[in-house]
Design an enzyme around this catalytic site. Structure first.
Site, PDB file in Angstrom:
ATOM      1  N   LYS A 161      -3.047  36.631   8.519  1.00 38.38           N
ATOM      2  CA  LYS A 161      -3.944  36.746   7.593  1.00 38.38           C
ATOM      3  C   LYS A 161      -4.151  35.547   7.025  1.00 38.38           C
ATOM      4  O   LYS A 161      -3.464  34.749   6.775  1.00 38.38           O
ATOM      5  CB  LYS A 161      -3.799  37.818   6.400  1.00 38.38           C
ATOM      6  CG  LYS A 161      -4.725  38.138   5.254  1.00 38.38           C
ATOM      7  CD  LYS A 161      -4.502  36.887   4.244  1.00 38.38           C
ATOM      8  CE  LYS A 161      -5.638  37.060   3.103  1.00 38.38           C
ATOM      9  NZ  LYS A 161      -5.218  36.170   1.948  1.00 38.38           N
ATOM     10  N   GLY A 194      -8.830  31.826   1.682  1.00 46.10           N
ATOM     11  CA  GLY A 194      -8.682  30.559   0.787  1.00 46.10           C
ATOM     12  C   GLY A 194      -9.186  29.170   1.123  1.00 46.10           C
ATOM     13  O   GLY A 194     -10.086  29.141   1.997  1.00 46.10           O
ATOM     14  N   GLY A 199     -12.711  34.249  -0.443  1.00 48.03           N
ATOM     15  CA  GLY A 199     -13.239  34.358  -1.793  1.00 48.03           C
ATOM     16  C   GLY A 199     -13.926  33.214  -2.100  1.00 48.03           C
ATOM     17  O   GLY A 199     -14.715  33.270  -2.971  1.00 48.03           O
ATOM     18  N   ASP A 228      -5.389  41.007   1.896  1.00 42.10           N
ATOM     19  CA  ASP A 228      -3.863  41.159   2.231  1.00 42.10           C
ATOM     20  C   ASP A 228      -3.994  42.517   2.633  1.00 42.10           C
ATOM     21  O   ASP A 228      -3.263  43.008   3.549  1.00 42.10           O
ATOM     22  CB  ASP A 228      -3.014  40.712   1.091  1.00 42.10           C
ATOM     23  CG  ASP A 228      -3.329  39.493   0.840  1.00 42.10           C
ATOM     24  OD1 ASP A 228      -3.105  38.480   1.802  1.00 42.10           O
ATOM     25  OD2 ASP A 228      -3.553  38.997  -0.346  1.00 42.10           O
ATOM     26  N   LYS A 234      -0.580  39.756  -3.074  1.00 44.31           N
ATOM     27  CA  LYS A 234      -0.377  39.531  -1.619  1.00 44.31           C
ATOM     28  C   LYS A 234       1.221  40.121  -1.717  1.00 44.31           C
ATOM     29  O   LYS A 234       1.420  40.602  -0.464  1.00 44.31           O
ATOM     30  CB  LYS A 234      -0.244  38.098  -1.577  1.00 44.31           C
ATOM     31  CG  LYS A 234       0.048  37.496  -0.188  1.00 44.31           C
ATOM     32  CD  LYS A 234      -0.024  36.026   0.065  1.00 44.31           C
ATOM     33  CE  LYS A 234      -1.262  35.352  -0.405  1.00 44.31           C
ATOM     34  NZ  LYS A 234      -2.364  35.998   0.289  1.00 44.31           N
TER      35      LYS A 234
END
Length: 256
Positions: A8, A11, A42, A159, A214
């Site tokens: 994953k 960011g 995001g 996540d 997370k």
């Protein structure tokens, strides 16, 4: 046969072209392992919402997604971010394919009970598409956009999206983040973390914001798969080979 590896990303790595390229370069060396990339984005979503004069709200580290924002958010994640990653991977001859959670009926989603708007809670459904892609040597790149049974699009925490893909494939899971793992009360990174320790650190506010989501996602995966899940930094992608050799990297989130 070796288990696939689900990684994953999100960011800052998506804003750092050299970091993304370094990660993809490591993936290119993992000849014996099938890899699936699951991503959020995001930072891109925030930028696009800002351009549309819309505000961003988060609860418990999760993005609130009003109905009037889902088109922008899905366009950012399943469109802009997904296609940028796929293009970069394919420029490095990785045979990447861009997907969303609902493609091939892989993942079902229900609306979150947390009153977050168009936010989905994912569950496994059908691995046939991913099995076929992995057996043919493709690199699936999956955005965290899903759909309800009625076809409405939903935003899924990335996540949680990675966890459900990991469950679907019975894979190993690596949650890459901006830091080297999860910090304890002394400010040092923890080599391992279990549910009781996590609950205490969340209550103390030491684990907070996006790290709460997370850690909770990793604990869920660890308990369901009955093995540890790694939370580690994208700034050291060369450590991935250590993980695949059975060595601990970052913080190992342990099952109960």
């Amino acid at each position: 046969m070796t288990k696939p590896l689900v990684i994953k990303i999100g960011g800052a790595i998506l804003e750092n072209e050299s970091a993304l390229q370094a990660l993809l370069s490591v993936i290119a060396t993992l000849k014996q392992h099938s890899v699936v990339l699951v991503h959020g984005g995001g930072c891109v979503v925030d930028e696009m919402l800002s351009q549309a004069n819309m505000t961003t709200e988060k609860k418990h580290g999760l993005r609130v997604t009003p109905k009037d924002q889902i088109n922008i958010i899905s366009g950012a994640l399943a469109g802009t971010v997904n296609k940028a990653i796929v293009a970069k991977a394919n420029s490095m001859k990785l045979a990447a394919v861009g997907l969303s959670l609902n493609d091939g009926d892989m993942v079902n989603c229900q609306l979150s009970p947390l009153a977050l708007g168009q936010v989905g809670v994912p569950s496994c459904n059908n691995s046939k598409l991913l099995d076929g892609l992995l057996s043919s040597g493709f690199l699936p790149v999956i955005s965290s956009i899903g759909a309800l049974d009625n076809g409405d699009l939903v935003n899924v925490n990335a996540d949680d999206a990675a966890v459900v893909i990991c469950q679907l494939l019975n894979a190993q899971l690596l949650l890459l983040t901006d830091v080297n793992g999860v910090k304890g009360s002394d400010g040092e990174y923890l080599p391992s973390l279990n549910q009781a320790q996590a609950d205490e650190l969340i209550e103390q506010g030491i684990i907070a914001g996006g790290m709460t989501a997370k850690v909770n996602a990793a604990l869920k995966a660890a308990n369901q798969l009955r093995r540890s899940i790694a939370v580690a930094s994208w700034q050291s992608p060369e450590q991935i080979s250590l993980l695949l050799d059975g060595q601990g990297i970052g913080t190992q989130i342990a099952p109960n």
